[in-house]
Design an enzyme around this catalytic site. Sequence first.
Site, PDB file in Angstrom:
ATOM      1  N   ASP A 195       8.384 -16.603 -37.278  1.00 63.62           N
ATOM      2  CA  ASP A 195       7.770 -17.854 -37.727  1.00 63.62           C
ATOM      3  C   ASP A 195       8.059 -19.037 -36.811  1.00 63.62           C
ATOM      4  O   ASP A 195       8.960 -18.973 -35.979  1.00 63.62           O
ATOM      5  CB  ASP A 195       8.327 -18.208 -39.109  1.00 63.62           C
ATOM      6  CG  ASP A 195       7.523 -17.560 -40.201  1.00 63.62           C
ATOM      7  OD1 ASP A 195       6.338 -17.284 -39.971  1.00 63.62           O
ATOM      8  OD2 ASP A 195       8.093 -17.320 -41.286  1.00 63.62           O
ATOM      9  N   TYR A 222      19.074  -9.371 -37.946  1.00 66.69           N
ATOM     10  CA  TYR A 222      18.898 -10.826 -37.916  1.00 66.69           C
ATOM     11  C   TYR A 222      20.240 -11.512 -38.136  1.00 66.69           C
ATOM     12  O   TYR A 222      21.103 -10.986 -38.846  1.00 66.69           O
ATOM     13  CB  TYR A 222      17.971 -11.287 -39.043  1.00 66.69           C
ATOM     14  CG  TYR A 222      16.502 -11.079 -38.798  1.00 66.69           C
ATOM     15  CD1 TYR A 222      15.732 -12.040 -38.163  1.00 66.69           C
ATOM     16  CD2 TYR A 222      15.859  -9.919 -39.237  1.00 66.69           C
ATOM     17  CE1 TYR A 222      14.374 -11.859 -37.959  1.00 66.69           C
ATOM     18  CE2 TYR A 222      14.499  -9.726 -39.032  1.00 66.69           C
ATOM     19  CZ  TYR A 222      13.766 -10.702 -38.394  1.00 66.69           C
ATOM     20  OH  TYR A 222      12.419 -10.525 -38.194  1.00 66.69           O
ATOM     21  N   ARG A 264       6.527 -10.765 -35.670  1.00 67.82           N
ATOM     22  CA  ARG A 264       5.831 -12.055 -35.567  1.00 67.82           C
ATOM     23  C   ARG A 264       6.707 -13.138 -36.200  1.00 67.82           C
ATOM     24  O   ARG A 264       6.479 -13.542 -37.339  1.00 67.82           O
ATOM     25  CB  ARG A 264       4.480 -11.965 -36.279  1.00 67.82           C
ATOM     26  CG  ARG A 264       3.580 -10.888 -35.702  1.00 67.82           C
ATOM     27  CD  ARG A 264       2.196 -10.928 -36.356  1.00 67.82           C
ATOM     28  NE  ARG A 264       1.397  -9.785 -35.955  1.00 67.82           N
ATOM     29  CZ  ARG A 264       1.038  -8.772 -36.744  1.00 67.82           C
ATOM     30  NH1 ARG A 264       1.411  -8.760 -38.014  1.00 67.82           N
ATOM     31  NH2 ARG A 264       0.302  -7.786 -36.275  1.00 67.82           N
ATOM     32  N   ARG A 321      15.324 -15.529 -44.741  1.00 64.96           N
ATOM     33  CA  ARG A 321      15.550 -16.949 -45.048  1.00 64.96           C
ATOM     34  C   ARG A 321      15.724 -17.186 -46.549  1.00 64.96           C
ATOM     35  O   ARG A 321      16.483 -18.070 -46.965  1.00 64.96           O
ATOM     36  CB  ARG A 321      14.412 -17.795 -44.483  1.00 64.96           C
ATOM     37  CG  ARG A 321      14.501 -17.893 -42.956  1.00 64.96           C
ATOM     38  CD  ARG A 321      13.234 -18.419 -42.322  1.00 64.96           C
ATOM     39  NE  ARG A 321      12.881 -19.731 -42.848  1.00 64.96           N
ATOM     40  CZ  ARG A 321      11.709 -20.335 -42.594  1.00 64.96           C
ATOM     41  NH1 ARG A 321      10.797 -19.723 -41.848  1.00 64.96           N
ATOM     42  NH2 ARG A 321      11.453 -21.521 -43.078  1.00 64.96           N
TER      43      ARG A 321
END
Lengths: 246, 246
Positions: A52, A110, A50, A197
């Site tokens: 952001d 990522y 999910r 992040r």
Amino acid sequence: MRRIKLTVAYDGTDYCGWQIQPNGITIEEVLNSALSRLTGQRVTVIGASRTDAGVHARGNVAVLDTESPIPPERFAHAVNPLLPEDIVVVKSEEVPEDWHPRYQDSVKTYEYRILNREMPDPLRRRDTWHVSFPLNLEKMRAAALCLTGEHDFRSFCSIHTGVKTTVRTIYKLDIKKSGDLIVIRIKGNGFLYNMVRIIAGTLTEVGRGFRSPEDVKCILESAERRLAGATAPPQGLILTDIEYGR
Amino acid sequence: MRRIKLTVAYDGTDYCGWQIQPNGITIEEVLNSALSRLTGQRVTVIGASRTDAGVHARGNVAVLDTESPIPPERFAHAVNPLLPEDIVVVKSEEVPEDWHPRYQDSVKTYEYRILNREMPDPLRRRDTWHVSFPLNLEKMRAAALCLTGEHDFRSFCSIHTGVKTTVRTIYKLDIKKSGDLIVIRIKGNGFLYNMVRIIAGTLTEVGRGFRSPEDVKCILESAERRLAGATAPPQGLILTDIEYGR
């Protein structure tokens, strides 16, 4: 009934993230609507990650159950004309009926992309974080080493409600520079909320000289979110790949 | 009164090109408005290249005349906060009052970017042309050789009203591939209307096997637009640089 696995790419700039929510348009909602039009059935996809608001993907994964006669591997080509340009199903294939994109071992990769130069570049504003001060890559790499392996990443997590454990394993964390683009690539068995992040934000503070590589070890051991760096903005983050074990 | 030269970068996706026109918003108009706000005077820039709707720039050039006390090299930093994110002044400097961005010798460099893979990439849809069929680079390079040098490019030009001559010189035309991205880089002393996009469209037809490299020589000699390939779409085109002689 067949279960079909979709590999989904998107430019997340204009979406409120993956998961359906009342305040704005989401990737999940747009996919459901296009797949429902395509199959003539009411489709609800189950997503692997999910992401952001503002975060992108080259390889997020979702499944749907359908009785459509469209051959599984043709689903991608069939649904793309019904999707907006910023969402593309890059691959489709049949999987067993009990195959679930979340409840099994997977390795996620990522990329966090930093545009490191004085002036912003309007052509890269949607998929990079513009950092105008010089960054010391050697220091960032030294800090990255401290994060590799199995650790309790509690200090690199924004919210940890509903999570059984904050221990995760990072298999690989490398930082490459090509021209004015710095790419932080992280591969792991799972990521906590905002973890990539916060890691990118913390490594950037190390690169800027505000923290030392050794500080990162202390942040990790402290298990306190307030000691880590700021959460880097969403537009630099891309979920590039999810691999599933056999 | 001082003349200031601006180097301007933009994502042209959401603009009707450079030049002010009644039907939509343009780069020139947005620059004039931001510079007028900054200086408190009514500013009208003169641009070097009137790029088309959807075409991008990393180094277009414009000048303005102003009595503003802002130091010339600070203009870029001062005006950027007044511009939307898709337009950035990357450099500013003072030039002689009679310096004109168009009426003098210059060497322009354009890049035409092709994403060559089966599926589109939503993160590169704004600055590449997606070509899903395989392209033969060796043939494209052989065709590019025929275009290098001084030629009458009449067959590679959409409209030639108001142009004294259709003879131009291409100093360099190279084609590089990196992963699934093909970049056609063209450096010349001037370009006719749509010339780079017609060259990109024609080279792509050669790469696909629809035309041979030798055909390009015939197209050039024919001086007939209808014999050349289709005009490639605007989103692949970037004006990267304009060099001025001393």
